[in-house]
Write a protein that holds these residues in place. Structure first.
Motif, PDB file in Angstrom:
ATOM      1  N   HIS A  84       0.889  -0.867   0.233  1.00 33.24           N
ATOM      2  CA  HIS A  84      -0.027   0.118   0.448  1.00 33.24           C
ATOM      3  C   HIS A  84       0.807   1.236  -0.156  1.00 33.24           C
ATOM      4  CE1 HIS A  84      -3.624  -2.469   0.780  1.00 33.24           C
ATOM      5  NE2 HIS A  84      -2.979  -2.881   1.426  1.00 33.24           N
ATOM      6  N   PRO A  85       1.812   1.363  -0.664  1.00 31.81           N
ATOM      7  CA  PRO A  85       2.735   2.486  -1.405  1.00 31.81           C
ATOM      8  C   PRO A  85       1.720   4.278  -0.904  1.00 31.81           C
ATOM      9  CG  PRO A  85       1.571   1.931  -3.246  1.00 31.81           C
ATOM     10  CD  PRO A  85       1.899   1.077  -2.844  1.00 31.81           C
ATOM     11  N   ASP A  86       0.300   4.310  -0.773  1.00 33.15           N
ATOM     12  CA  ASP A  86      -0.508   5.433  -0.667  1.00 33.15           C
ATOM     13  C   ASP A  86      -0.417   5.983   1.236  1.00 33.15           C
ATOM     14  OD1 ASP A  86      -2.210   3.065  -1.253  1.00 33.15           O
ATOM     15  OD2 ASP A  86      -3.292   4.510  -0.714  1.00 33.15           O
ATOM     16  N   LYS A  87      -0.376   4.958   1.690  1.00 36.04           N
ATOM     17  CA  LYS A  87      -0.836   5.242   2.953  1.00 36.04           C
ATOM     18  C   LYS A  87       0.072   5.980   4.078  1.00 36.04           C
ATOM     19  CE  LYS A  87      -4.560   2.510   2.811  1.00 36.04           C
ATOM     20  NZ  LYS A  87      -5.787   3.549   2.776  1.00 36.04           N
ATOM     21  N   VAL A  88       0.971   6.290   5.154  1.00 36.85           N
ATOM     22  CA  VAL A  88       1.612   6.400   5.834  1.00 36.85           C
ATOM     23  C   VAL A  88       1.661   5.533   6.980  1.00 36.85           C
ATOM     24  CG1 VAL A  88       2.196   8.231   7.188  1.00 36.85           C
ATOM     25  CG2 VAL A  88       1.222   9.030   5.066  1.00 36.85           C
ATOM     26  N   LEU A 200       6.302  11.524   3.642  1.00 38.29           N
ATOM     27  CA  LEU A 200       5.457  11.848   2.421  1.00 38.29           C
ATOM     28  C   LEU A 200       5.979  12.292   1.620  1.00 38.29           C
ATOM     29  CD1 LEU A 200       2.666  14.131   5.018  1.00 38.29           C
ATOM     30  CD2 LEU A 200       2.216  11.119   4.087  1.00 38.29           C
ATOM     31  N   ARG A 201       7.170  12.967   1.023  1.00 38.53           N
ATOM     32  CA  ARG A 201       7.663  13.494   0.212  1.00 38.53           C
ATOM     33  C   ARG A 201       8.402  11.955  -0.542  1.00 38.53           C
ATOM     34  NH1 ARG A 201       9.532  17.523   4.125  1.00 38.53           N
ATOM     35  NH2 ARG A 201      11.355  16.294   3.708  1.00 38.53           N
ATOM     36  N   GLY A 202       7.977  10.857  -0.303  1.00 33.98           N
ATOM     37  CA  GLY A 202       8.367   9.598  -1.022  1.00 33.98           C
ATOM     38  C   GLY A 202      10.370   9.438  -0.800  1.00 33.98           C
ATOM     39  N   GLU A 203      11.433  10.707   0.047  1.00 32.52           N
ATOM     40  CA  GLU A 203      12.246   9.970   0.399  1.00 32.52           C
ATOM     41  C   GLU A 203      13.097   9.113   0.502  1.00 32.52           C
ATOM     42  OE1 GLU A 203      12.373  14.125   2.414  1.00 32.52           O
ATOM     43  OE2 GLU A 203      12.403  15.073   0.896  1.00 32.52           O
ATOM     44  N   GLY A 204      12.542   8.368   1.415  1.00 31.90           N
ATOM     45  CA  GLY A 204      13.316   6.966   2.356  1.00 31.90           C
ATOM     46  C   GLY A 204      12.664   6.461   3.876  1.00 31.90           C
ATOM     47  N   PHE A 205      14.029   5.801   4.170  1.00 31.65           N
ATOM     48  CA  PHE A 205      13.734   5.727   6.060  1.00 31.65           C
ATOM     49  C   PHE A 205      13.993   7.123   6.431  1.00 31.65           C
ATOM     50  CE2 PHE A 205      15.584   4.269   9.510  1.00 31.65           C
ATOM     51  CZ  PHE A 205      14.606   2.797  10.463  1.00 31.65           C
ATOM     52  N   ALA A 206      12.764   6.767   7.586  1.00 36.00           N
ATOM     53  CA  ALA A 206      13.457   7.653   8.988  1.00 36.00           C
ATOM     54  C   ALA A 206      12.699   7.762  10.445  1.00 36.00           C
ATOM     55  CB  ALA A 206      12.490   8.866   8.839  1.00 36.00           C
ATOM     56  N   MET A 207      13.552   8.119  11.092  1.00 34.42           N
ATOM     57  CA  MET A 207      13.891   7.258  12.402  1.00 34.42           C
ATOM     58  C   MET A 207      13.997   8.652  13.534  1.00 34.42           C
ATOM     59  SD  MET A 207      15.636   4.114  15.053  1.00 34.42           S
ATOM     60  CE  MET A 207      17.351   6.047  15.499  1.00 34.42           C
ATOM     61  N   VAL A 208      12.879   8.670  14.825  1.00 35.61           N
ATOM     62  CA  VAL A 208      13.265   9.621  15.704  1.00 35.61           C
ATOM     63  C   VAL A 208      13.191   8.969  17.368  1.00 35.61           C
ATOM     64  CG1 VAL A 208      11.875  11.223  16.459  1.00 35.61           C
ATOM     65  CG2 VAL A 208      11.558  11.230  14.265  1.00 35.61           C
TER      66      VAL A 208
END
Length: 251
Positions: A84-88, A200-208
């Motif tokens: 589901h690439p359209d999901k967050v 949301l911008r489709g840039e890649g992996f993010a972690m906080v």
């Protein structure tokens, strides 16, 4: 007529949680929910929750959510996002889940640049299972399985996951924040929002990574635990943005 200026986020369920008094999961839940509302993504957000203290977090958010096996949240999130690439898609994980049994899934998801967001709660101990030593336990810290404190010679130093992942090309946004005081809570929300925006911008992996307290297993009052985090965890786990590949401003 008085105007209500502080309300429950729509993405946060109106239920009692199971967390211990003074636990800061509730603060972090609210920050995630506020970000989801502000970005307008509630109806397309999918959360993946772990084995650990936040195992029931799927019941605390008004979004679609699924439980993953211990440590497998990044792998489950990867599958959901690819189908589901359209999901967050985001995971919400503790230090034992993400940095012990789930270390491989986390590292390889970041290396591949999977389009997922991870919220990593670091309280330097295993919470749900009785306060055992975790990968992030500090040297000298007393736990159920290190009654004389974590020993450097036998257990090594605590894992600094943010620093590790920041060197990977697929990781586009890596930050470490804390919820020990009001100023850091504001900065934590900004970082969580930035991490979702990367997806949301489709840039890649993010972690906080979010430094948090565990008063029950630390054997401290909520106020003592917050002080202990400030004096002991912050020097060991410096706050900051470790990678921001897009270079956008974090407000």
């Amino acid at each position: 007529m008085e105007e209500k200026v502080f309300t429950r986020p729509e993405a946060l369920a109106d239920v009692e949680t199971h967390y211990c008094p003074g636990c800061q999961h509730g603060i972090i839940h609210r920050l995630v929910a506020e970000v989801i509302d502000e970005l307008g993504i509630r109806k397309k957000a999918i959360g993946v929750v772990p084995v650990g203290c936040s195992v029931l977090a799927d019941q605390y958010f008004n979004i679609d959510a699924i439980n993953a096996a211990h440590g497998r949240a990044p792998a489950v999130a990867t599958g959901i996002k690819r189908v589901h690439p359209d999901k967050v898609v985001f995971t919400y994980q503790g230090d034992g889940d993400i940095a012990a049994i789930g270390m491989a899934e986390t590292v390889h998801a970041a290396a591949r640049g999977e389009q997922i967001t991870i919220v990593f709660v670091n309280n330097a101990i295993y919470g749900m299972t009785g306060g055992q030593m975790a990968p992030t336990t500090l040297v000298g810290q007393v736990t159920a399985t290190s009654p004389y404190g974590r020993q450097l010679a036998s257990a090594g130093s605590p894992v600094r996951l943010s620093e590790m992942l920041a060197i990977l090309d697929g990781a586009k946004y890596i930050a470490r924040v804390s919820v020990n005081d009001s100023g850091n809570i504001i900065r934590a929300k900004a970082a969580i929002k930035a991490a979702f925006e990367v997806q949301l911008r489709g840039e890649g992996f993010a972690m906080v990574e979010v430094l948090s307290t565990c008063p029950t297993n630390w054997g401290k009052s909520p106020l003592e635990a917050r002080k202990w985090l400030t004096e002991n965890m912050l020097p060991q786990f410096p706050l900051g943005i470790y990678k921001n590949a897009a270079g956008g401003e974090v407000k």
